[in-house]
Design an enzyme around this catalytic site. Structure first.
Site, mmCIF file in Angstrom:
data_model
loop_
_atom_site.group_PDB
_atom_site.id
_atom_site.type_symbol
_atom_site.label_atom_id
_atom_site.label_comp_id
_atom_site.label_asym_id
_atom_site.label_seq_id
_atom_site.Cartn_x
_atom_site.Cartn_y
_atom_site.Cartn_z
ATOM 1 N N ASP A 4 70.616 23.182 -44.478
ATOM 2 C CA ASP A 4 69.269 23.744 -44.386
ATOM 3 C C ASP A 4 68.263 22.611 -44.373
ATOM 4 O O ASP A 4 68.495 21.534 -44.961
ATOM 5 C CB ASP A 4 68.970 24.676 -45.560
ATOM 6 C CG ASP A 4 67.637 25.395 -45.390
ATOM 7 O OD1 ASP A 4 67.529 26.235 -44.474
ATOM 8 O OD2 ASP A 4 66.698 25.093 -46.145
ATOM 9 N N GLU A 51 63.871 21.678 -44.613
ATOM 10 C CA GLU A 51 62.478 22.057 -44.803
ATOM 11 C C GLU A 51 61.648 21.085 -43.980
ATOM 12 O O GLU A 51 62.009 19.907 -43.836
ATOM 13 C CB GLU A 51 62.074 22.005 -46.275
ATOM 14 C CG GLU A 51 62.871 22.943 -47.179
ATOM 15 C CD GLU A 51 62.788 24.404 -46.766
ATOM 16 O OE1 GLU A 51 61.751 24.801 -46.189
ATOM 17 O OE2 GLU A 51 63.759 25.141 -47.006
ATOM 18 N N HIS A 86 63.101 28.736 -49.834
ATOM 19 C CA HIS A 86 62.476 27.705 -49.008
ATOM 20 C C HIS A 86 62.542 26.326 -49.648
ATOM 21 O O HIS A 86 61.713 25.461 -49.334
ATOM 22 C CB HIS A 86 61.031 28.069 -48.654
ATOM 23 C CG HIS A 86 60.909 29.335 -47.870
ATOM 24 N ND1 HIS A 86 61.479 29.506 -46.624
ATOM 25 C CD2 HIS A 86 60.314 30.519 -48.167
ATOM 26 C CE1 HIS A 86 61.227 30.726 -46.184
ATOM 27 N NE2 HIS A 86 60.531 31.367 -47.097
ATOM 28 N N ASP A 120 68.532 27.243 -50.638
ATOM 29 C CA ASP A 120 68.915 28.030 -49.468
ATOM 30 C C ASP A 120 70.363 27.763 -49.062
ATOM 31 O O ASP A 120 71.081 28.679 -48.643
ATOM 32 C CB ASP A 120 67.981 27.719 -48.295
ATOM 33 C CG ASP A 120 66.611 28.370 -48.460
ATOM 34 O OD1 ASP A 120 66.423 29.140 -49.421
ATOM 35 O OD2 ASP A 120 65.719 28.093 -47.629
#
Length: 319
Positions: free
Chosen positions: A119, A121, A272, A277
């Site tokens: 994941d 960000e 998030h 995540d």
């Protein structure tokens, strides 16, 4: 503007490492316990643990240009934190022809493929103009050094901290690497998880239209090539397919948080944040493969090569 790092050899990165028995998913779900992180600082995914920073060598270079059953291993409880130093070296990769079909037909597939859930960000939604500010990954096979996480100094202001909680002061620190410094470390992590002579499948939720495009653009911007033995799998279409079969008046949504609620899974940390995540998606992804009765070969056939993704990106750009 963010502070740049003067020497790669001086920075450190955060690496969370888990271990688990390599049980099949059915056995793991029967005895499931929520992964817990140990030891943390203020910028961690929850308030119960503290990050531990350790020195990481960055001398290893990546490639730089100038049978149907539920087969995935159980989700990995994060029980330890160790440094990211690995003796594995990035090997030169050669292009593969017709990779998905050839790999899916291999009778020794389970001993060749490493599945890593990931994941990102970012500073925003634009795949080219915005930058990655956090990356996390987890090898579903478990074992030492199976879980990876680090903030990244984007070199530009972060204007969307309200979404993920990552502020400029958190990434503008000397110990936080820039992307060009993080890529060889991430390559080293993936290489350390790869099976001898094997392949890697990177899984992300909505990866085809978001995470994978960011990765490809950032690798390109930093003059690195994505290894030819990597495949990419987007779990979002899988989730949509599974939710269609749910017998309910109101169909569950296919977002990661909604899927976690549907499967009654506990999130460790805030939504998030990359590591939180990843830990949730590791569990959701395996539930989806069970519900849809997918084998590892099925997943390989639904995956993408880097060239597949680049072609799709070019097509969308023209549209």
């Amino acid at each position: 503007m963010c502070i740049s790092i003067s020497q790669v050899s001086r920075f450190r990165t955060n690496l969370f490492v888990g271990s688990s028995c390599c049980e099949r998913v059915h056995g793991w779900f029967k005895n499931n316990s929520t992964p817990k992180l140990l030891d943390i600082r203020s910028s961690s995914v929850n308030s119960k643990s503290r990050w531990v920073r350790r020195n990481v060598s960055t001398t290893t270079q990546g490639s730089r240009s100038n049978t149907k059953s539920s087969v995935l291993g159980g989700a990995v409880p994060v029980t330890r934190i160790v440094d990211a130093e690995s003796t594995a070296k990035i090997q030169q990769q050669q292009p593969f022809g017709n990779l998905q079909q050839r790999l899916a037909e291999n009778k020794d597939l389970s001993n060749l493929l490493t599945v890593i859930v990931s994941d990102l960000e970012t500073t925003g939604l634009h795949r080219v103009k915005e930058r990655i500010i956090e990356i996390a990954a987890q090898d579903l096979a478990g074992g030492e050094n199976s879980t990876f996480q680090s903030l990244i100094n984007p070199g530009v202001p972060i204007l969307n901290a309200s979404i993920h909680g990552i502020r400029n002061d958190m990434v503008c620190r000397p110990e936080v690497p820039r992307m060009e410094e993080m890529i060889p470390i991430f390559l080293r992590y993936v290489q350390s998880r790869q099976k001898p002579g094997g392949y890697v499948m990177i899984v992300a939720h909505n990866g085809k239209t978001f995470d994978f495009q960011f990765l490809i653009n950032e690798f390109n911007r930093c003059s690195y090539e994505i290894p030819h033995n990597w495949l990419f799998f987007d779990s979002l279409p899988l989730a949509r397919e599974s939710m269609k079969s749910v017998d309910a008046t109101v169909k569950p949504k296919a977002s990661l948080s909604a899927l976690g609620d549907y499967y009654n899974l506990t999130r460790d940390g805030d939504a998030h944040r990359a590591l939180s995540d990843v830990l949730l998606l590791s569990q959701v992804f395996q539930r989806l493969t069970i519900d849809l009765k997918l084998s590892l070969s099925d997943l390989v056939l639904r995956s993408y090569t880097t060239s597949d993704l680049i072609a799709a990106m070019a097509k969308n750009k023209k549209a």
